[in-house]
Design an enzyme around this catalytic site. Structure first.
Site, PDB file in Angstrom:
ATOM      1  N   THR A  12       0.847  -1.188   0.000  1.00 44.27           N
ATOM      2  CA  THR A  12       0.000   0.000   0.000  1.00 44.27           C
ATOM      3  C   THR A  12       0.885   1.240   0.000  1.00 44.27           C
ATOM      4  OG1 THR A  12      -0.154   0.105   2.430  1.00 44.27           O
ATOM      5  CG2 THR A  12      -1.789  -1.240   1.271  1.00 44.27           C
ATOM      6  N   SER A  16       5.535   5.823  -4.530  1.00 43.43           N
ATOM      7  CA  SER A  16       6.679   6.702  -4.284  1.00 43.43           C
ATOM      8  C   SER A  16       7.447   6.234  -3.060  1.00 43.43           C
ATOM      9  CB  SER A  16       6.221   8.157  -4.077  1.00 43.43           C
ATOM     10  OG  SER A  16       5.418   8.261  -2.908  1.00 43.43           O
ATOM     11  N   SER A 137       7.903   4.035  12.775  1.00 43.09           N
ATOM     12  CA  SER A 137       8.817   5.172  12.646  1.00 43.09           C
ATOM     13  C   SER A 137       9.578   5.337  13.942  1.00 43.09           C
ATOM     14  CB  SER A 137       8.055   6.464  12.351  1.00 43.09           C
ATOM     15  OG  SER A 137       8.923   7.587  12.416  1.00 43.09           O
ATOM     16  N   TYR A 150       1.415  12.899  14.815  1.00 47.00           N
ATOM     17  CA  TYR A 150       2.081  11.889  13.978  1.00 47.00           C
ATOM     18  C   TYR A 150       2.736  10.822  14.846  1.00 47.00           C
ATOM     19  CZ  TYR A 150       5.365   9.923  10.555  1.00 47.00           C
ATOM     20  OH  TYR A 150       6.090   9.071   9.756  1.00 47.00           O
TER      21      TYR A 150
END
Length: 257
Positions: A12, A16, A137, A150
């Site tokens: 998904t 890019s 992350s 985030y």
């Protein structure tokens, strides 16, 4: 030797950055890759670049109806998924005073809701021996100014690694995650930061990276390929920290002040 020979892989957010680089690596390792993106033009362009072993489907990962339709389209197209890389997402940054409900909802919809319901929708197409990789992350390991929403959303995704892995053990489906540090991608294009702010952020971060450079999407892709392949057959519920030393280095500097 091809690590993913004859495998069907779904990525998904594959038009890019890390998603696209992983598609390239998967194909080089023998997989047929299905990528998703939100716009038909970029999906078509990326599929053309990737070649005959790539297919594309337009889907918004924050839209539950799109994800259900995605599963039906893949079922008709290939009948199964051997590898799922849940990569779609982006970050938007704002100080506490500037955060509004729309900012919060956008991040949690694409990163948290999108991850959960992508896995839920695709699971019926995955059999024993399949592999799922989530994209977390390293912002979850260190507070960054302007990144409260985030970071919270990515922390929720990080928590899925353990809980999903626990649930999927009985089905013999492995689930792991990659946790990238600062990577050279178009990530900042969607952050809401202007060019001056982006350059300022990059200039502040780079001196704190011991390797003195940002990572490349292709370097993250290699880690995803490893976790997706049988080379990682005994890895389950783990998170690969890529460039985590950035934060350790920063902590050392802060502690000396």
């Amino acid at each position: 030797m091809s690590k993913l020979k004859n495998k069907i892989a779904l990525i998904t957010g594959g038009t890019s950055g890390i998603g696209k680089a992983t598609a390239v690596d998967f194909i080089e390792q023998g997989a047929t890759v299905i990528i998703t993106g939100r716009h038909q033009s970029t999906v078509d362009e990326t599929v053309k670049e990737l070649g005959n072993n790539a297919k594309g489907i337009v889907a918004d990962s924050s839209n539950i109806a799109d994800l259900k339709e995605l599963a039906e389209k893949i079922k008709a197209l290939t009948g199964k998924v051997d590898v799922l890389f849940v990569n779609a997402g982006y970050g938007k940054f704002a100080p506490i005073e500037m955060i509004d409900e729309a900012h919060f909802d956008e991040q949690f919809n694409v990163l948290v809701k999108g991850t959960l319901f992508t896995v839920q929708s695709i699971l019926p197409l995955m059999g024993e021996g399949s592999s799922i990789v989530l994209n977390t992350s390293i912002v979850t390991e260190k507070g960054m100014q302007g990144a409260s929403v985030y970071s919270a959303a990515k922390s929720a995704v990080q928590s899925f690694v353990k809980t999903f892995a626990s649930e999927l053990s009985s089905r013999k489906i492995r689930l792991n995650a990659v946790s990238p540090g600062p990577i050279e991608t178009a990530f900042f294009d969607k952050t809401g930061m202007n060019e001056e702010q982006i350059q300022g952020f990059a200039g502040a971060v780079l001196p704190q990276v011991p390797m003195a450079r940002f990572g490349k999407s292709s370097e993250v892709a290699k880690a995803v390929t490893f976790l997706a392949s049988d080379d990682a057959s005994y890895m389950h519920g783990t998170e690969f920290l890529l460039m985590a030393e950035w934060f350790n280095f920063k902590n050392l500097k802060n502690n000396k002040r």
